[in-house]
Write an enzyme that holds these catalytic residues in place. Sequence first.
Site, PDB file in Angstrom:
ATOM      1  N   ASP A   5      -2.071  10.719  -2.252  1.00  0.00           N
ATOM      2  CA  ASP A   5      -2.467   9.702  -3.238  1.00  0.00           C
ATOM      3  C   ASP A   5      -2.780  10.310  -4.588  1.00  0.00           C
ATOM      4  O   ASP A   5      -2.715   9.635  -5.613  1.00  0.00           O
ATOM      5  CB  ASP A   5      -3.666   8.909  -2.716  1.00  0.00           C
ATOM      6  CG  ASP A   5      -3.198   7.964  -1.631  1.00  0.00           C
ATOM      7  OD1 ASP A   5      -2.976   8.432  -0.502  1.00  0.00           O
ATOM      8  OD2 ASP A   5      -2.993   6.773  -1.931  1.00  0.00           O
ATOM      9  N   ARG A  13      -7.853  -0.615  -6.529  1.00  0.00           N
ATOM     10  CA  ARG A  13      -8.102   0.540  -5.644  1.00  0.00           C
ATOM     11  C   ARG A  13      -8.324   1.776  -6.528  1.00  0.00           C
ATOM     12  O   ARG A  13      -7.663   1.910  -7.562  1.00  0.00           O
ATOM     13  CB  ARG A  13      -6.928   0.772  -4.679  1.00  0.00           C
ATOM     14  CG  ARG A  13      -6.782  -0.352  -3.654  1.00  0.00           C
ATOM     15  CD  ARG A  13      -5.838   0.013  -2.531  1.00  0.00           C
ATOM     16  NE  ARG A  13      -6.429   0.949  -1.592  1.00  0.00           N
ATOM     17  CZ  ARG A  13      -5.751   1.501  -0.573  1.00  0.00           C
ATOM     18  NH1 ARG A  13      -4.486   1.195  -0.379  1.00  0.00           N
ATOM     19  NH2 ARG A  13      -6.344   2.342   0.258  1.00  0.00           N
ATOM     20  N   ARG A  36       0.854  -1.189   0.000  1.00  0.00           N
ATOM     21  CA  ARG A  36       0.000   0.000   0.000  1.00  0.00           C
ATOM     22  C   ARG A  36       0.884   1.232   0.000  1.00  0.00           C
ATOM     23  O   ARG A  36       2.098   1.146   0.134  1.00  0.00           O
ATOM     24  CB  ARG A  36      -1.023  -0.002   1.148  1.00  0.00           C
ATOM     25  CG  ARG A  36      -0.644  -0.616   2.459  1.00  0.00           C
ATOM     26  CD  ARG A  36       0.388   0.091   3.286  1.00  0.00           C
ATOM     27  NE  ARG A  36       0.121   1.500   3.406  1.00  0.00           N
ATOM     28  CZ  ARG A  36       1.017   2.422   3.613  1.00  0.00           C
ATOM     29  NH1 ARG A  36       2.314   2.099   3.713  1.00  0.00           N
ATOM     30  NH2 ARG A  36       0.714   3.690   3.723  1.00  0.00           N
ATOM     31  N   GLY A  37       0.212   2.405  -0.119  1.00  0.00           N
ATOM     32  CA  GLY A  37       0.963   3.636  -0.314  1.00  0.00           C
ATOM     33  C   GLY A  37       1.051   3.858  -1.821  1.00  0.00           C
ATOM     34  O   GLY A  37       1.398   2.928  -2.561  1.00  0.00           O
ATOM     35  N   ASN A  74      -5.260  12.578   0.458  1.00  0.00           N
ATOM     36  CA  ASN A  74      -4.406  11.658   1.220  1.00  0.00           C
ATOM     37  C   ASN A  74      -5.291  10.938   2.237  1.00  0.00           C
ATOM     38  O   ASN A  74      -6.496  11.185   2.330  1.00  0.00           O
ATOM     39  CB  ASN A  74      -3.284  12.450   1.900  1.00  0.00           C
ATOM     40  CG  ASN A  74      -2.255  11.555   2.567  1.00  0.00           C
ATOM     41  OD1 ASN A  74      -1.775  10.592   1.962  1.00  0.00           O
ATOM     42  ND2 ASN A  74      -1.910  11.831   3.807  1.00  0.00           N
ATOM     43  N   GLN A  76      -2.207   2.591   9.880  1.00  0.00           N
ATOM     44  CA  GLN A  76      -0.928   2.653   9.167  1.00  0.00           C
ATOM     45  C   GLN A  76       0.119   3.441   9.966  1.00  0.00           C
ATOM     46  O   GLN A  76       1.313   3.199   9.833  1.00  0.00           O
ATOM     47  CB  GLN A  76      -1.106   3.321   7.788  1.00  0.00           C
ATOM     48  CG  GLN A  76      -1.855   2.488   6.774  1.00  0.00           C
ATOM     49  CD  GLN A  76      -3.337   2.793   6.763  1.00  0.00           C
ATOM     50  OE1 GLN A  76      -3.897   3.188   7.780  1.00  0.00           O
ATOM     51  NE2 GLN A  76      -3.980   2.606   5.636  1.00  0.00           N
TER      52      GLN A  76
HETATM   53  O1  MRU Z   1      -4.602   3.284   2.233  1.00  0.00           O
HETATM   54  P1  MRU Z   1      -3.128   3.460   2.100  1.00  0.00           P
HETATM   55  O2  MRU Z   1      -2.367   2.907   3.251  1.00  0.00           O
HETATM   56  O3  MRU Z   1      -2.619   2.964   0.775  1.00  0.00           O
HETATM   57  O4  MRU Z   1      -2.932   5.029   2.118  1.00  0.00           O
HETATM   58  C1  MRU Z   1      -1.654   5.549   1.970  1.00  0.00           C
HETATM   59  C2  MRU Z   1      -1.582   7.001   2.124  1.00  0.00           C
HETATM   60  O5  MRU Z   1      -2.556   7.681   2.329  1.00  0.00           O
HETATM   61  C3  MRU Z   1      -0.216   7.624   1.929  1.00  0.00           C
HETATM   62  O6  MRU Z   1      -0.084   8.773   2.688  1.00  0.00           O
HETATM   63  C4  MRU Z   1      -0.054   7.988   0.446  1.00  0.00           C
HETATM   64  O7  MRU Z   1      -0.337   6.904  -0.377  1.00  0.00           O
HETATM   65  C5  MRU Z   1       1.324   8.460   0.164  1.00  0.00           C
HETATM   66  S1  MRU Z   1       2.513   7.195   0.281  1.00  0.00           S
HETATM   67  C6  MRU Z   1       4.032   7.862  -0.107  1.00  0.00           C
END
Ligand code: MRU
Length: 366
Positions: free
Chosen positions: A247, A99, A54-55, A257, A206
């Site tokens: 994101d 996603r 993820r991220g 985000n 997270q």
């Molecule tokens: O749902 P996630 O864990 O994928 O969400 C991740 C985030 O919101 C991060 O802050 C974003 O993807 C930036 S990662 C460098």
Amino acid sequence: MASKNIMDFDTVALDDAKGALVIIDQTKLPNELKILELTELKDIWEAIYLLRVRGAPAIGVAAAIGIYLAARQISAGDNDFDTFYSKFTEAKDYLASSRPTAVNLFWALGRMDNVVKANSDKSVEKIVEKLRDEAVEIREEDIRVCRSIGEYGLTLIQDGCGILTHCNAGQLATVKYGTALAPIHLGRERGYNFRVFADETRPLLQGARLTAYELQSNGIDTTVICDNMASQVMKNGWIDAIFVGCDRVAANGDACNKIGTSGLAILAKYYGIPFYVCAPTSTIDMTMKRGEDIEIEERPSHEVTEMWYKQRMAPEGVGVYNPAFDFADNELITAIITEYGIARPPYSASLKEIFAQKELTRHVGD
Ligand code: MRU
């Protein structure tokens, strides 16, 4: 508890000999550092959907490797270009459905698609080779980009600063260094000591599970707070700067985000604390005019009511709203840190300059 330094591990990698996408299973952290080798498209889709990987940047790299592996399997059959491309497109669309919010997923799959289209006159075998090269390049680029964001971010803070961050935008969200956590990791390499406050980040934690583990494993002074304690630590005067990842950034600078980011940006404005968004250009979507245009993922209710608890913590049948993201209004953002420099308001102009800079660098590098 997994006790290794996470900085010694790659979050996302390709094992070409095994035909596998290699990831750390982030749903198991911090208790277990489990490495997964995924060879099947449906397992790669599921790994993205379930946040094993993820991220935004890590999702993009995983998708690039995933579609390369799918193409490799498709090419094992007896295919002419049209048959290959039709199966490739089906696999690409399937991965794209894992996603909706992180634009890196579509950006990476788009790059891979362009490789196929640009080489349609070549043999399927050759196209698959080119896809491997592109997936490897997307991955290596991510490391360079994150390092550069870290360098720019580091110019905005001093040794000893208190930093607040949300979700995980660190090494675990990229291939290496991270975006929002890159200045902290680079600073650490240079002997700086930051005090980092990590929002736990409900509902998937997270911050508590990943950021706290990542920073602590790299020897950084880290304190976890519940999301609703952010105002208190700011009021206490403990926070000199807020760094978050994103994101998808819209053309006007609205930065989407992890849910809770918007509230943090509002608090930062109230307390006069700089609010920095770290965004590789792969996360900036100039086709989206504003934050309201970005699709926000909604996730299952059990993540709020049951997950992490020994027993259900809300009555059966109660309504649950579980948006995974929100966006910080551009007017609340002090700066957007990219690999090509630091964009300041008004973002509708400065983000265009960043892309012009990117274009220029590409031509100089040609
Ligand atoms: O749902 P996630 O864990 O994928 O969400 C991740 C985030 O919101 C991060 O802050 C974003 O993807 C930036 S990662 C460098």
